[in-house]
Scaffold this active site. Structure first.
Site, short mmCIF file in Angstrom:
data_model
loop_
_atom_site.label_atom_id
_atom_site.label_comp_id
_atom_site.label_asym_id
_atom_site.label_seq_id
_atom_site.Cartn_x
_atom_site.Cartn_y
_atom_site.Cartn_z
N GLU A 125 3.48 -35.95 27.96
CA GLU A 125 4.85 -35.60 28.39
C GLU A 125 5.90 -36.29 27.51
O GLU A 125 5.73 -37.42 27.09
CB GLU A 125 5.09 -36.02 29.84
N PHE A 166 15.10 -31.48 27.25
CA PHE A 166 16.09 -32.12 26.36
C PHE A 166 17.46 -31.47 26.60
O PHE A 166 18.48 -32.16 26.72
CB PHE A 166 15.63 -31.91 24.91
N PHE A 213 9.96 -37.52 26.36
CA PHE A 213 10.95 -38.50 26.83
C PHE A 213 11.80 -37.97 27.99
O PHE A 213 12.09 -38.69 28.94
CB PHE A 213 11.86 -38.84 25.64
N ASN A 214 12.17 -36.72 27.91
CA ASN A 214 13.17 -36.21 28.88
C ASN A 214 12.59 -35.86 30.23
O ASN A 214 13.28 -35.98 31.24
CB ASN A 214 13.95 -35.06 28.25
N1 GTP Z 1 16.53 -35.95 17.41
C1 GTP Z 1 16.15 -34.89 18.13
N2 GTP Z 1 14.94 -34.89 18.70
C2 GTP Z 1 14.60 -33.81 19.43
C3 GTP Z 1 15.46 -32.70 19.60
N3 GTP Z 1 14.84 -31.79 20.37
C4 GTP Z 1 13.65 -32.32 20.69
N4 GTP Z 1 13.49 -33.54 20.12
C5 GTP Z 1 12.33 -34.44 20.22
O1 GTP Z 1 11.32 -33.80 20.94
C6 GTP Z 1 11.23 -34.32 22.25
C7 GTP Z 1 11.28 -33.14 23.20
O2 GTP Z 1 10.47 -33.37 24.20
P1 GTP Z 1 10.95 -33.41 25.73
O3 GTP Z 1 11.82 -34.57 25.88
O4 GTP Z 1 9.69 -33.29 26.51
O5 GTP Z 1 11.79 -32.10 25.98
P2 GTP Z 1 11.26 -30.62 25.82
O6 GTP Z 1 9.94 -30.63 25.11
O7 GTP Z 1 12.37 -29.91 25.18
O8 GTP Z 1 11.05 -30.10 27.27
P3 GTP Z 1 9.67 -29.82 28.10
O9 GTP Z 1 9.69 -28.36 28.38
O10 GTP Z 1 9.75 -30.59 29.36
O11 GTP Z 1 8.52 -30.27 27.27
C8 GTP Z 1 12.41 -35.23 22.46
O12 GTP Z 1 12.15 -36.29 23.32
C9 GTP Z 1 12.73 -35.67 21.03
O13 GTP Z 1 11.90 -36.74 20.68
C10 GTP Z 1 16.75 -32.75 18.97
O14 GTP Z 1 17.56 -31.85 19.08
N5 GTP Z 1 17.04 -33.87 18.25
#
Ligand code: GTP
Ligand code: MG
Length: 399
Positions: A48, A360, A50-51
């Site tokens: 999983e 995110f 960070f968000n």
């Molecule tokens: N710097 C940066 N990192 C990003 C960005 N988008 C995603 N990431 C990275 O990728 C991770 C995305 O994982 P999650 O935090 O699970 O959010 P998600 O994958 O969009 O959502 P889920 O559907 O819950 O998996 C973030 O924690 C960041 O480390 C962005 O726009 N900028």
């Protein structure tokens, strides 16, 4: 006689305390608060991001904050950030404290939380022994009898699949498998079975759900999740120097969360191509805020994709901005901090356009609700190039 008994009793406490490692016999000092306190730790399914983890924190923080109102003495230990799947530049890194990303005093103003290193410093020879490690598991059929009901029962055959955040000085006495579904406050039923436990941990903390989603308490907790001040300062400096904004609610730029990587691979029905993105952004800006030329893009995309997006947007007259950390900023803020800076900059934009069902994006939308933006400027999404484009759900703040 009474005094003698009292001394005997105190003596017992003192020895006990020492056995458990919370008093120093040489200096004859005890941390009495620490002696009385009880601690809950949790860990989250390793893949999983960070968000989602931030939302799991809120479930536990609300559970403990509610309990504190009933004079419950439990505290929540903040699980360090360790080797997150998306944090590529930190594969060999050590555990990261919450203070790197959040304002701990603000978290403490909502719930009784403590950093793991604060607890270590109070235990004997720096070893933390967990009395019971509950490994939560999903029920095989959550809708048994056609209904999703709150329930839990002991299971069998489970393992802890985490790494105790890289610490080799965390041990446990007993591991207990529990199938669990429903509201997080039902975990108190488990905890109550062993009243003398001092350290209890839940693995797969993402399985229990919020008791109530979107209530005032939910938002009070969310508001307390203020970011570390260095991250805020860096984001504000960028906004002022590159995006022409010194206000809380900017009017000079539009922001986009352009989620790629696993989303671009496995959610093709939800995310657009590069060309599709350019077309949608242009249409959106012309319709909503035609005078704006600054576009801030937060993305986890590869450099090659980002350069293409940038040059196509530039060719139709936009100024494109990315937050690119210096080596020392990356070293200091880590991937997690850089992602937060991206989120802060997105949060202050005149309009925000996110990626469908990305947590995110959800966290940016919440931040904008807290800042008081009109919901029409926040709940916008990028659509796939063709096919259905469901509206994003709106989660409005409750003050
Ligand atoms: N710097 C940066 N990192 C990003 C960005 N988008 C995603 N990431 C990275 O990728 C991770 C995305 O994982 P999650 O935090 O699970 O959010 P998600 O994958 O969009 O959502 P889920 O559907 O819950 O998996 C973030 O924690 C960041 O480390 C962005 O726009 N900028
Ligand atoms: Mg994710």
């Amino acid at each position: 006689m009474i005094i003698k008994l009292l001394f005997l009793f105190l003596g017992l406490i003192f020895t006990n305390a020492n056995n458990e490692g919370y008093c120093d016999l040489k200096t004859k000092t005890c941390d009495h608060d620490f002696f009385k306190e009880k601690f809950i730790l949790y860990d989250v399914n390793p893949p999983e991001g960070f968000n989602l983890r931030r939302d799991v924190y809120m479930r536990f923080a609300i559970m403990l904050s509610d309990a504190k109102k009933n004079k419950n003495e439990w505290k929540l230990i903040l699980p360090p950030w360790y080797r997150l799947y998306h944090w590529r530049s930190e594969s060999k890194s050590s555990p990261i404290h919450w203070s790197k990303f959040f304002d701990i005093e603000s978290l403490k103003s909502f719930a009784p939380v403590v950093e793991l290193h604060e607890v270590f410093s109070k235990t004997e020879i720096n070893i933390l022994n967990i009395d019971r490690l509950y490994v939560l598991q999903n029920f095989p059929d959550p809708f048994e009898d056609g209904e999703f009901k709150d329930k839990w029962e002991f299971g069998e055959d489970c393992d802890y699949d985490g790494e105790f955040w890289g610490y080799n000085n965390i041990t446990f006495t007993e591991i207990v498998c529990v199938k669990f579904q429903g509201r997080i406050s039902n975990l108190w039923e488990l905890i109550a079975l062993h009243p003398s436990d001092k350290f209890v941990m839940f693995a797969h903390g993402e399985i229990p759900l919020h008791d109530h989603y979107g209530t005032k308490t939910f938002w009070d907790c969310r508001k307390s999740m203020k970011f570390n001040k260095d991250l805020i300062e860096t984001a504000k400096k960028f906004m002022s120097e590159h995006l022409d904004c010194k206000e809380e609610k900017c009017t000079s730029y539009v922001s986009v969360h352009w989620r790629r990587q696993d989303f671009a691979r496995s959610r093709r029905k939800d995310v657009p191509s590069i060309q599709g993105t350019v077309k949608q952004l242009d249409t959106f800006i012309k319709k909503n805020t035609p005078n704006v030329v600054n576009v801030f893009i937060a993305s986890d995309g590869q450099n090659s994709e980002l350069t293409q997006l940038e040059s196509q947007l530039k060719s139709i007259g936009y100024r494109v901005h990315f937050f690119v950390p210096s080596m020392s900023e990356l070293d200091d803020f880590k991937d997690g901090g850089v992602a937060i800076i991206d989120q802060i900059i997105c949060s202050h934009a005149a309009y925000f356009i996110g990626t469908f069902e990305s947590t995110f994006t959800f966290r940016i939308q919440e931040e904008r609700e807290i800042l008081g933006f009109d919901s029409s400027t926040t709940f916008n999404r990028l659509c796939p190039d063709s096919g259905k484009c469901e509206k994003p759900s709106k989660w409005s703040i409750v003050n």
